[in-house]
Design a protein around this motif. Structure first.
Motif, mmCIF file in Angstrom:
data_model
loop_
_atom_site.group_PDB
_atom_site.id
_atom_site.type_symbol
_atom_site.label_atom_id
_atom_site.label_comp_id
_atom_site.label_asym_id
_atom_site.label_seq_id
_atom_site.Cartn_x
_atom_site.Cartn_y
_atom_site.Cartn_z
ATOM 1 N N UNK A 178 0.823 -1.214 0.000
ATOM 2 C CA UNK A 178 0.000 0.000 0.000
ATOM 3 C C UNK A 178 0.856 1.263 0.000
ATOM 4 N N UNK A 179 2.160 1.123 -0.124
ATOM 5 C CA UNK A 179 3.047 2.278 -0.001
ATOM 6 C C UNK A 179 3.464 2.817 -1.379
ATOM 7 N N UNK A 180 3.639 4.151 -1.425
ATOM 8 C CA UNK A 180 4.065 4.785 -2.680
ATOM 9 C C UNK A 180 5.528 4.413 -2.969
ATOM 10 N N UNK A 181 6.363 4.485 -1.956
ATOM 11 C CA UNK A 181 7.787 4.173 -2.146
ATOM 12 C C UNK A 181 8.079 2.814 -1.542
ATOM 13 N N UNK A 208 -4.176 2.911 -6.435
ATOM 14 C CA UNK A 208 -3.989 4.223 -5.828
ATOM 15 C C UNK A 208 -5.211 5.098 -6.105
ATOM 16 N N UNK B 371 9.016 11.874 4.188
ATOM 17 C CA UNK B 371 8.075 12.227 3.124
ATOM 18 C C UNK B 371 6.781 11.463 3.402
ATOM 19 N N UNK B 373 3.679 11.920 2.797
ATOM 20 C CA UNK B 373 2.725 11.753 1.693
ATOM 21 C C UNK B 373 3.095 10.562 0.816
ATOM 22 N N UNK B 374 4.373 10.189 0.811
ATOM 23 C CA UNK B 374 4.828 9.041 0.020
ATOM 24 C C UNK B 374 4.928 7.786 0.883
ATOM 25 N N UNK B 375 4.366 7.801 2.083
ATOM 26 C CA UNK B 375 4.434 6.691 3.045
ATOM 27 C C UNK B 375 5.860 6.399 3.498
#
Lengths: 454, 454
Positions: A178-181, A208, B371, B373-375
Motif C-alpha cells: 500500500x506504499x508509494x515508495x 492508488x 516524506x 505523503x509518500x508513506x
C-alpha cells in the motif's frame, strides 16, 4: 483421466464444459475468436486459481484468462484446445484505506463498480476508459490500459501500488503493498502489468486513489493547424494545473461525428477540434480563470474559437462527438488503429498515413483522433468493399509508417494476436529475444496465453 | 592472459589498474566498502560497455557498476575481486525534445547537470534529491531514487520513458522510447530500473520533463498530533493543485536541527512540524489563495501555527532544518534508516520504534522525519558508544517492527548489501524465489553486482 476430469475432480462445479459454456467465451471485442474453449473455470478465490494452474502446468494444458472481453487485439481469444479461467465471479472490493488512499480489489471487479466505490468513499479511481461498464480491473492491469485521464494521472501501471498474481506453476505471488515508495528488490508487479496474461494471472490489486474533484470544466476549441495544437497543449500544461483531458479530433473525424449526432458547434468545421477539461477544486474563481485563459489563447491566435460547456448536457454533447459511437453503426467493417508517435511528429504522421491509405483504398473513410498529450493517435478506417485481407493490409501500411517515425504499433490496446506479426516494427531483435527469455523463465512450459504478444 | 589483460587489449587505456585506481572506488556513501577493485573501466560509449561485459561474462569475471557513489546501502561497493565499470566519463545530454517534453541523457551525467539543462530549455526535470550535485542519472535509475518531489511527480520509475541497458552477455537493449503510452510487449525498462545493477547496466535514458513552475510558495506549519498531520495532508492534497512537497519532522528532529542552525520559528517546539510547498503558475492571486488556505486550517484547528516564507532566504531556512546537515557533523556514527509504512500507521510506528530503540540504547539520539505523503519515514539514530555491531542491532529492532506493520525495509535507499539480510522482512519466500528466477534468466553466470539485493 483427462485434464478436464482432473480439474473437475479438484475444483467441482466451477468447471464448465460442453453446452455449459456461454457463447461469449469465443472472442474478445475484436470479434476475431472463432472457437469455444474445452472448459471454462470460474474461480472465486486465488487458491482455486492456483490449483487450476498447477494442474494445467503439470499436464502441459494451455490456459487463457478472460475478463470483461472488451480487448481489441484478440488477446483473450482462447481457441478449442485451451482451458479458460474466467474471473467474472472473483469480484469485490476488499478494502478502501482512506488514510493511505488505496483500494484493494479482486481482479474480476468491473472497472465502473470500483470507480463508484471510490467515489462513495470520497475518492477518484483515475483509471478510466470507454468500456468501463464491462471491462474488469484484472484486464485493465493485464493490458496496462490507457484511457482518457492518463494526462493527469498516468497509465494504469502508475496507479497500481500492490499486486497479487499466480504463476504458471500455481505459486501465488502476493505483493499487496500500500506504499508509494518501496524499493525492496525487483518490482514484481511490473512483470505482470501489461503482459497480457502471458506471465501470470493477476488476481488482486491495490490501486492508488486520488482526491475526488469538485467538478470539471469542459471546453471545445477550434484550431487551424497541428502546430497550433501543440502550442495550445504546451500552454494548457503550463497554465491549467487541473488539466485532465486534451482530446484532439482531425477535421474528418469531427465532421463525421458532429453530423451523425446532428450537432453544430462552429460556423465551419475547423481543421482541428480539441476538448480541454480541467478538474476543479471547488473554488468560485476557477471558472473565471478558465475563461480568461481561453480568451487569451484566442487573442494570441493559438485557437480560432472556443465553447465552454454551460451544463453537464453540453459537456456530454462535446464528448459524444469524441466518443464517436455513431461510427460503429454507420461505417461498415470499422477498424480502430491505436499507435503512438513522438508528439511533435503526429501531425506529419497523420497526413502521410491518410494519404497512403486513401491511395490504396480510394473509397475508404479514414479519420484521426486521439490523446495527443499522451503521444497516442487513433485511426478510424472503414472500407465499403472490405474483405478478409483488408485489415491486415491496412495494418501493414500504417505500421510501416510507424516504424519509420520510431513510433509504437500499440499505444494502449496491447499486442494480443492481431498485432503480433508487427511487433518487430516497434521492437528490436534484442528486445524480442529478451522478452522470450523472460517468458521462458516465468512460464517454462508455455501454458499461459500461448501465441499471444510474442 | 588474465581477464584484465584481455580488457586492456580490447579497450586500451580506459582500463585502470593498481595505483591508477582512485581511493573513491572503495565505497559508496555508506563508507562500508573496504577494498579497491582489481580494475576500473571508464567507458565513453555503450559499445565499450558491451565489450567489457561480453569479455567479463565469458570469463566469469564479476562486475560492479559505479556512478556518483552517493548510495547508502553498499550497493556500489566492489571488493577486490570485481572489475568496476565507472560511468563518470559517459556523460552528456544527447537531446531535449521540447514538443515531446523529453530529455535523452547518458547514464554518467550528474543529476544537477541534467536538471540545469532542462531549466535552460524551460522545463523541470522532477527527479530531485539531496545528493543532486554528485549523484548520476544512471544511479538514480538503478536505485529508483525517491526524493522530495515524488508527491507531485512520482518516483524515478514514473519519469523514465525510454531506457538503454546492456545485459551481462554484452547485448545492448535499446528502448529509447519518447512516448507516454507504449504497450508493445513486456515493458523492459521496468526490469532494470530499481534492480541496483544486478540485471544489466543502464547506459542511456529518455526522461520525462514537466513545465517549469514560475516559482514556489513555502510554509512551515506546527501541528499537535499525527492525526492532525494526516488530516492536514489530505486537505493539502485536495485543495492545493500545485502541492509539491509535504515534509514532516517529529519534535526531536525539529528541535535538534533548529537549535543546531540557531533558528527559532515558534514560541515552543511543536510535536510535529511540516514544510508545505506549492508550485506556482505565475498568477498573482496564488499567494492570496495559499494564505487563505492556511488561515482556514488554523481556524479549523488542524494546524497550530504557520509561517509563510517571505523570501528565498527564509524558505531556505525552513529547508535547512529539514535537511539536517548539522546532524552529520554533530552526531557520532549517525545512521539514517529509510522505511515505508501505510500512511495511517506511521504515527504509531514511530512511537513504538522510538520506545524500542530508547529501551535498548538509553543514551542514543533517535528522531523521525520523512516524506509522509509518500508513506516514507526516515529515522536518525546516533549512539555515543556505538561499536561495529550497533548498526545491525538497530536494523534488527526497526525492521522487526516494520515486518509487523507490513511495511517496507527500504523506501528509497534500495537493498544493496546492508539490507540484504532483512529482505525477507518485506518479501515472502515466493517473491524472493521469483526474484532469483529473474536474476538467473538475465544474468545466468551471476557476474553483475554479485551478493547485492538477493
Amino acid at each position: 483421466m483427462t485434464i478436464v476430469d482432473d480439474l473437475k475432480q479438484a475444483l467441482g462445479d466451477i468447471v464448465l464444459t460442453g453446452t455449459q459454456i456461454g457463447e461469449r467465451h469465443r472472442s474478445d471485442a475484436s470479434l476475431t475468436g472463432r472457437e469455444l474453449p474445452k472448459a471454462v473455470i470460474r474461480p472465486t478465490s486465488s487458491g482455486e486459481i492456483a490449483t487450476a494452474l498447477r494442474l494445467c502446468n503439470e499436464n502441459g494444458q494451455t490456459v487463457v484468462v478472460q475478463g470483461g472481453l472488451t480487448g481489441l487485439a484478440g488477446g483473450a481469444n482462447a481457441g478449442k484446445d485451451a482451458v479458460v479461467i474466467s474471473l467474472e465471479r472473483y469480484t469485490g472490493i476488499e478494502e478502501i484505506d482512506p488514510q493511505a488512499g488505496t483500494m484493494t480489489v479482486r481482479a474480476g471487479t468491473p472497472l465502473e463498480v470500483a470507480q463508484r466505490a471510490a467515489e462513495d468513499a470520497g475518492f477518484l479511481l483515475p483509471i478510466d476508459l470507454g468500456a468501463r461498464g464491462s471491462c474488469q480491473i484484472g484486464g485493465n492491469l493485464a493490458t496496462n490500459a490507457g484511457g482518457i485521464r492518463v494526462l493527469r494521472y498516468g497509465v494504469t501501471r502508475d496507479n497500481v501500488l500492490g499486486l497479487e498474481a499466480v504463476l504458471a506453476d500455481g505459486t501465488i505471488i502476493s505483493s499487496l503493498n500500500k506504499m508509494i515508495k518501496n524499493n525492496t528488490g525487483y518490482d514484481l508487479r511490473q512483470f505482470f502489468i501489461g503482459s497480457e496474461g502471458t506471465l501470470g494471472v493477476i488476481t488482486r490489486a491495490v490501486l492508488r486513489l486520488r482526491p475526488l474533484p469538485a467538478g470539471r470544466l469542459t471546453a471545445l476549441c477550434a484550431l487551424e493547424s497541428y502546430d497550433d495544437l501543440v502550442a495550445f497543449l504546451t500552454r494548457c500544461q503550463r497554465r491549467l494545473p487541473g488539466l485532465s483531458a486534451f482530446e484532439a479530433m482531425w477535421e474528418n473525424y469531427f465532421r463525421f461525428n458532429a453530423e451523425a449526432e446532428k450537432l453544430k458547434f462552429f460556423d465551419e468545421i475547423p481543421p482541428f477540434a480539441v476538448i480541454v477539461e480541467q478538474d476543479l477544486l471547488g473554488d468560485a474563481s476557477e471558472r473565471d480563470g478558465f475563461e480568461a485563459f481561453l480568451g487569451e489563447a484566442l487573442e494570441d491566435g493559438i485557437i480560432a474559437d472556443a465553447l465552454i460547456a454551460q451544463s453537464e448536457k453540453e459537456s456530454r454533447s462535446f464528448w459524444s462527438v469524441r466518443e464517436g459511437h455513431a461510427m460503429d453503426s454507420q461505417l461498415p467493417a470499422l477498424v480502430n488503429l491505436d499507435v503512438s508517435l513522438p508528439i511533435g511528429d503526429i501531425g506529419r504522421f497523420a497526413a502521410e498515413c491518410g494519404a497512403a491509405l486513401s491511395q490504396r483504398f480510394p473509397a475508404a473513410h479514414v479519420s484521426f483522433f486521439g490523446h495527443v498529450a499522451d503521444s497516442n493517435l487513433h485511426i478510424a478506417f472503414s472500407e465499403p468493399d472490405s474483405d478478409a485481407d483488408t485489415p491486415h493490409i491496412v495494418d501493414g501500411i500504417v505500421y510501416e509508417i510507424v516504424r519509420r517515425y520510431k513510433g509504437s504499433i500499440s499505444a494502449e490496446h496491447g499486442i494480443g494476436t492481431l498485432k503480433r506479426d508487427f511487433l518487430d516494427h516497434s521492437r528490436s531483435p534484442a528486445e524480442l529475444e529478451l522478452m522470450h527469455r523472460i517468458k521462458r523463465a516465468l512460464d517454462p512450459n508455455g501454458i499461459l496465453n500461448p501465441g499471444k504478444v510474442i
